[in-house]
Design a protein around this motif. Structure first.
Motif, PDB file in Angstrom:
ATOM      1  N   VAL A   1       0.792  -1.236   0.000  1.00 34.06           N
ATOM      2  CA  VAL A   1       0.000   0.000   0.000  1.00 34.06           C
ATOM      3  C   VAL A   1       0.822   1.283   0.000  1.00 34.06           C
TER       4      VAL A   1
ATOM      5  N   ASP B 249       2.630   2.755  -2.286  1.00 28.01           N
ATOM      6  CA  ASP B 249       2.419   3.629  -3.443  1.00 28.01           C
ATOM      7  C   ASP B 249       1.110   4.399  -3.310  1.00 28.01           C
ATOM      8  N   MET B 250       0.075   3.746  -2.793  1.00 32.17           N
ATOM      9  CA  MET B 250      -1.209   4.420  -2.590  1.00 32.17           C
ATOM     10  C   MET B 250      -1.067   5.526  -1.537  1.00 32.17           C
TER      11      MET B 250
ATOM     12  N   ALA C 217      -5.780   6.783 -10.636  1.00 27.10           N
ATOM     13  CA  ALA C 217      -5.270   5.581  -9.971  1.00 27.10           C
ATOM     14  C   ALA C 217      -5.562   5.635  -8.478  1.00 27.10           C
ATOM     15  N   LEU C 218      -5.321   6.784  -7.861  1.00 29.19           N
ATOM     16  CA  LEU C 218      -5.577   6.926  -6.431  1.00 29.19           C
ATOM     17  C   LEU C 218      -7.046   6.704  -6.109  1.00 29.19           C
TER      18      LEU C 218
ATOM     19  N   GLY D 220      -9.223   4.919  -7.770  1.00 30.01           N
ATOM     20  CA  GLY D 220      -9.509   3.492  -7.929  1.00 30.01           C
ATOM     21  C   GLY D 220      -8.933   2.661  -6.807  1.00 30.01           C
ATOM     22  N   TRP D 221      -7.681   2.935  -6.449  1.00 27.80           N
ATOM     23  CA  TRP D 221      -7.035   2.175  -5.379  1.00 27.80           C
ATOM     24  C   TRP D 221      -7.705   2.418  -4.034  1.00 27.80           C
ATOM     25  N   ALA D 222      -8.126   3.666  -3.789  1.00 26.19           N
ATOM     26  CA  ALA D 222      -8.797   3.971  -2.521  1.00 26.19           C
ATOM     27  C   ALA D 222     -10.104   3.183  -2.405  1.00 26.19           C
TER      28      ALA D 222
ATOM     29  N   GLN E 237     -10.729   0.273  -3.923  1.00 25.47           N
ATOM     30  CA  GLN E 237     -10.338  -1.119  -3.714  1.00 25.47           C
ATOM     31  C   GLN E 237      -9.920  -1.338  -2.261  1.00 25.47           C
ATOM     32  N   TRP E 238      -9.163  -0.389  -1.718  1.00 21.88           N
ATOM     33  CA  TRP E 238      -8.685  -0.517  -0.343  1.00 21.88           C
ATOM     34  C   TRP E 238      -9.859  -0.552   0.635  1.00 21.88           C
TER      35      TRP E 238
END
Length: 125
Positions: free
Chosen positions: A20, A22-23, A94-95, A97-99, A101-102
């Motif tokens: 995590v 990179d996020m 990207a952030l 999307g990743w947030a 997913q997280w």
């Protein structure tokens, strides 16, 4: 709590952070563009004390190659110019999307852990 000898809390935290970091870096850069030194300071202040320059700078380089961050040289009031990193539009996407997913991942893990009663004693079998 009984933990296998070969798995320490620091080892587990390091493994979790690898997935995590990179996020987290993108999230901090979304707040304000900054240089690598300040990014390490912000990560440390956020409770990620184990993160150092040898980790952050290669990750910034990788994220730049992926188009998630851009850098530019800015004059420094004390010393040579330094690279300041900022999120690109692709980095913001990207952030986001990743947030998402997280959040889903954390919900799944919390639900799984809620179903497990904490062990107060170890049993040999």
């Amino acid at each position: 709590m009984v933990v296998p000898e070969n798995v320490t809390a620091v080892d587990r935290r390091t493994q979790l952070l690898r997935g995590v970091l990179d996020m987290c870096m993108l999230a901090l850069l979304a707040g304000a563009p900054t240089h690598g030194y300040e990014l390490v300071r912000r990560l440390n202040a956020a409770g990620l004390e184990a993160v150092g320059y040898g980790t952050v700078y290669p990750l910034l380089t990788r994220m730049r190659r992926l188009g998630l961050v851009a850098d530019e040289l800015q004059d420094s009031p004390s010393g040579p110019a330094r690279k300041v990193y900022r999120l690109t539009p692709q980095g913001h996407q990207a952030l986001d999307g990743w947030a998402g997913q997280w959040a889903g991942f954390v919900d799944t893990i919390n639900a799984t852990l809620a179903g497990v009663a904490p062990s107060t004693s170890s049993t040999e079998g």
